[in-house]
Write a protein that holds these residues in place. Structure first.
Motif, PDB file in Angstrom:
ATOM      1  N   TYR A 240       0.817  -1.214   0.000  1.00  0.00           N
ATOM      2  CA  TYR A 240       0.000   0.000   0.000  1.00  0.00           C
ATOM      3  C   TYR A 240       0.854   1.269   0.000  1.00  0.00           C
ATOM      4  O   TYR A 240       0.657   2.155  -0.837  1.00  0.00           O
ATOM      5  CB  TYR A 240      -0.938  -0.014   1.211  1.00  0.00           C
ATOM      6  CG  TYR A 240      -1.871  -1.197   1.194  1.00  0.00           C
ATOM      7  CD1 TYR A 240      -2.941  -1.242   0.307  1.00  0.00           C
ATOM      8  CD2 TYR A 240      -1.680  -2.284   2.046  1.00  0.00           C
ATOM      9  CE1 TYR A 240      -3.803  -2.334   0.262  1.00  0.00           C
ATOM     10  CE2 TYR A 240      -2.533  -3.376   2.019  1.00  0.00           C
ATOM     11  CZ  TYR A 240      -3.588  -3.406   1.129  1.00  0.00           C
ATOM     12  OH  TYR A 240      -4.422  -4.481   1.091  1.00  0.00           O
ATOM     13  N   ALA A 241       1.794   1.369   0.923  1.00  0.00           N
ATOM     14  CA  ALA A 241       2.677   2.537   0.915  1.00  0.00           C
ATOM     15  C   ALA A 241       3.513   2.568  -0.361  1.00  0.00           C
ATOM     16  O   ALA A 241       3.811   3.633  -0.893  1.00  0.00           O
ATOM     17  CB  ALA A 241       3.586   2.513   2.149  1.00  0.00           C
ATOM     18  N   GLY A 242       3.881   1.384  -0.858  1.00  0.00           N
ATOM     19  CA  GLY A 242       4.648   1.310  -2.095  1.00  0.00           C
ATOM     20  C   GLY A 242       3.874   1.851  -3.285  1.00  0.00           C
ATOM     21  O   GLY A 242       4.450   2.499  -4.167  1.00  0.00           O
ATOM     22  N   GLU A 243       2.560   1.594  -3.326  1.00  0.00           N
ATOM     23  CA  GLU A 243       1.741   2.144  -4.405  1.00  0.00           C
ATOM     24  C   GLU A 243       1.730   3.669  -4.348  1.00  0.00           C
ATOM     25  O   GLU A 243       1.786   4.344  -5.384  1.00  0.00           O
ATOM     26  CB  GLU A 243       0.316   1.599  -4.311  1.00  0.00           C
ATOM     27  CG  GLU A 243       0.186   0.121  -4.676  1.00  0.00           C
ATOM     28  CD  GLU A 243      -1.243  -0.350  -4.594  1.00  0.00           C
ATOM     29  OE1 GLU A 243      -2.116   0.468  -4.188  1.00  0.00           O
ATOM     30  OE2 GLU A 243      -1.514  -1.518  -4.930  1.00  0.00           O
ATOM     31  N   ASN A 244       1.643   4.202  -3.135  1.00  0.00           N
ATOM     32  CA  ASN A 244       1.665   5.656  -2.987  1.00  0.00           C
ATOM     33  C   ASN A 244       3.006   6.233  -3.414  1.00  0.00           C
ATOM     34  O   ASN A 244       3.070   7.311  -4.019  1.00  0.00           O
ATOM     35  CB  ASN A 244       1.369   6.034  -1.530  1.00  0.00           C
ATOM     36  CG  ASN A 244      -0.058   5.718  -1.128  1.00  0.00           C
ATOM     37  OD1 ASN A 244      -0.953   5.651  -1.976  1.00  0.00           O
ATOM     38  ND2 ASN A 244      -0.283   5.526   0.150  1.00  0.00           N
ATOM     39  N   PHE A 245       4.086   5.519  -3.081  1.00  0.00           N
ATOM     40  CA  PHE A 245       5.411   5.984  -3.473  1.00  0.00           C
ATOM     41  C   PHE A 245       5.549   5.984  -4.990  1.00  0.00           C
ATOM     42  O   PHE A 245       6.066   6.949  -5.581  1.00  0.00           O
ATOM     43  CB  PHE A 245       6.472   5.084  -2.843  1.00  0.00           C
ATOM     44  CG  PHE A 245       7.878   5.453  -3.211  1.00  0.00           C
ATOM     45  CD1 PHE A 245       8.492   6.560  -2.645  1.00  0.00           C
ATOM     46  CD2 PHE A 245       8.590   4.695  -4.128  1.00  0.00           C
ATOM     47  CE1 PHE A 245       9.798   6.919  -2.996  1.00  0.00           C
ATOM     48  CE2 PHE A 245       9.892   5.033  -4.475  1.00  0.00           C
ATOM     49  CZ  PHE A 245      10.493   6.148  -3.897  1.00  0.00           C
ATOM     50  N   THR A 246       5.074   4.931  -5.639  1.00  0.00           N
ATOM     51  CA  THR A 246       5.133   4.858  -7.097  1.00  0.00           C
ATOM     52  C   THR A 246       4.289   5.951  -7.740  1.00  0.00           C
ATOM     53  O   THR A 246       4.691   6.574  -8.733  1.00  0.00           O
ATOM     54  CB  THR A 246       4.645   3.478  -7.574  1.00  0.00           C
ATOM     55  OG1 THR A 246       5.462   2.453  -7.005  1.00  0.00           O
ATOM     56  CG2 THR A 246       4.704   3.379  -9.090  1.00  0.00           C
ATOM     57  N   ALA A 247       3.118   6.197  -7.152  1.00  0.00           N
ATOM     58  CA  ALA A 247       2.253   7.255  -7.667  1.00  0.00           C
ATOM     59  C   ALA A 247       2.923   8.622  -7.538  1.00  0.00           C
ATOM     60  O   ALA A 247       2.805   9.475  -8.421  1.00  0.00           O
ATOM     61  CB  ALA A 247       0.914   7.247  -6.933  1.00  0.00           C
ATOM     62  N   ALA A 248       3.653   8.818  -6.436  1.00  0.00           N
ATOM     63  CA  ALA A 248       4.360  10.087  -6.239  1.00  0.00           C
ATOM     64  C   ALA A 248       5.466  10.258  -7.276  1.00  0.00           C
ATOM     65  O   ALA A 248       5.657  11.345  -7.828  1.00  0.00           O
ATOM     66  CB  ALA A 248       4.929  10.152  -4.827  1.00  0.00           C
TER      67      ALA A 248
END
Length: 480
Positions: A240-248
């Motif tokens: 989940y945090a990884g998806e946010n990081f990729t989106a950023a």
């Protein structure tokens, strides 16, 4: 500190009960975070220690497959090596070939096999000097079965996607526990002249829980930066945090550029087919592949300056080029890529490490260091010691919990009690006002941390409210 600090220090609570401070809440949060997240960090530390030894484990288990018996002579053409691998695994489809830089290493020919999950492959290991097959293994993105098992143990307990919640929860809380422990330990060092020594060196002559706490805290200060690094890099490829990081990264246009493998006109040259394809050719992902194309692609990539270990990948779709990519993740890294049309031995596109945005480079370097490959054996040693230190701190944290248990006959208990309640009423206004916005931001960026933190604060508040209302009733009954 980077592991649970379970000590219960009530000195400040008893001497200054009305003082506004965030320390009581931080102490209570640190206690429960260490107590509840400790088991997840314990597993992560043990599995991390094992994973740091993966190259050595591979050498023991698969040394006869990964290495040649004698590195003498001149390597045979890739066409011969691929043909030998193809004969050893006739039902597979060649997808890539890894040419090693180490003269003692075998050439790895990777196959897609019908019925096998997409992320898994069959890899045939060929002696480059004799073109003889040394063996084959089921690999996961190039990793051996042992390394794959250790990797999955560390990341998801070998439970698949549901198991990733454990590692993400551990990484989400690691930085909170680490910084929280540091703040609490700094608060205890009131003598500035002795503060530095007290932070870095265990208290001399201390006994009992003081001795345990001193060792726990001092180790935590030494490994603080390493723990923060593990937490940050672990979150970058979490669920989940990884998806946010990729989106950023996407929003900031900071992702690594994708190599353009499209060929002008999309001709048949993408497969490297020619007069040799009908005579002993192999089958690639787009159809018949001329074995000699591997040598042409290799020579073209070397001529373009791509040295070191090189992975040659067959075309993914009709009308696309082959790709040749450096796969040296050891510092100084070599990760340049080129798209090659083997029909004319020409380069159609290129993507160099220097072209990547700064954040993409930083992310890549962080992941490689987290996996213990960026600085070779030195990187492995640091990770092993870091994991061992975190493991030691967790054990010391739980030992403190046990050491602070009541031992009097009239109030004996198997474990120590938690820090006192009432922390909400002692929070200063400067903390209360921005706290909701901070919690929302954390929850959006690191969902598992936000959800678990909100659950803790809500449960702690509800329990405190219920007990505060029950207390007057109990006093009235006693009085009557």
């Amino acid at each position: 500190m980077s592991a649970p600090a379970l000590e219960v220090d009530r000195t400040d609570e008893s001497t200054r009960p009305d003082r506004l401070s965030v320390v009581p809440l931080l102490r209570r949060l640190h206690f429960y975070a260490g107590l509840l997240v400790g088991p997840f960090l314990l597993v992560a530390a043990i599995s991390g220690m094992l994973f740091s030894l993966a190259p050595q484990i591979d050498s023991v288990l698969y040394g006869d497959v990964l290495a040649v018996s004698s590195a003498e002579g001149t390597p045979r053409p890739l066409a011969e090596q691929v043909a030998a691998a193809r004969a050893d695994l006739p039902d597979g489809t060649v997808t890539s070939v890894l040419v090693a830089e180490d003269p003692d290493a075998t050439t790895r020919v990777v196959f897609a096999v019908p019925g096998m999950a997409e992320e898994y492959s069959k890899t045939v290991y060929v002696d480059p000097y004799t073109a003889r097959v040394r063996g084959q293994l089921t690999t996961w993105f190039g990793s051996t079965p042992a390394t794959t098992w250790l990797d999955n143990l560390h990341s998801n307990l070998n439970l698949g996607v549901p198991g990733t919640l454990y590692s993400e929860l551990a990484a989400s809380w690691l930085w909170v526990i680490s910084l929280g422990g540091l703040v609490l330990w700094l608060g205890r060092r009131r003598n500035a002249r002795r503060r530095v020594r007290a932070l870095l060196v265990p208290e001399k002559g201390a006994k009992g829980v003081r001795r345990t706490r001193s060792w726990h805290a001092s180790i935590g200060v030494w490994v603080l930066l390493g723990a923060l690094f593990l937490s940050a890099t672990g979150l970058t490829w979490s669920t989940y945090a990884g998806e946010n990081f990729t989106a950023a990264l996407t929003a900031l246009d900071a992702k690594a550029p994708v190599l353009d493998t499209a060929l002008p006109g999309g001709g048949a040259a993408a497969s490297g087919s020619g007069e040799h394809a009908e005579h002993g050719g192999t089958t690639g992902s787009t159809g018949p592949v001329d074995p000699l194309a591997f040598d042409r692609v290799l020579d073209t990539a070397r001529g373009a300056g791509l040295d070191g270990p090189l992975e040659i990948t067959t075309p993914a779709e009709p009308g696309t080029a082959w790709s040749a990519a450096q796969v040296d993740n050891t510092w100084p890294i070599r990760l340049d890529k080129v798209a090659v049309d083997p029909a004319g031995s020409t380069i159609t596109a290129r993507s160099d490490w220097s072209d990547r945005p700064f954040l993409a480079k930083l992310s890549s370097l962080g992941i490689q260091a987290h996996m213990g490959v960026l600085f070779g054996v030195a990187n492995q040693a640091v990770l092993f010691l870091l994991a061992a230190s975190i493991l030691t701190m967790i054990v010391l944290g739980y030992r403190m919990w046990w050491q602070r248990r009541p031992t009097r006959a009239d109030r004996r208990a198997p474990f120590g009690s938690a820090p006192k309640r009432g922390t909400w009423s002692r929070l200063p206004l400067w903390f209360v006002i921005p706290a909701p916005l901070v919690l929302i931001a954390i929850g959006l960026a690191i969902p598992l941390l936000g959800i678990s933190l909100l659950a803790f604060l809500a449960l702690d508040g509800v329990i405190g409210l219920v007990r505060s209302r029950a207390k007057p009733s109990a006093e009235e009954v006693t009085a009557s």
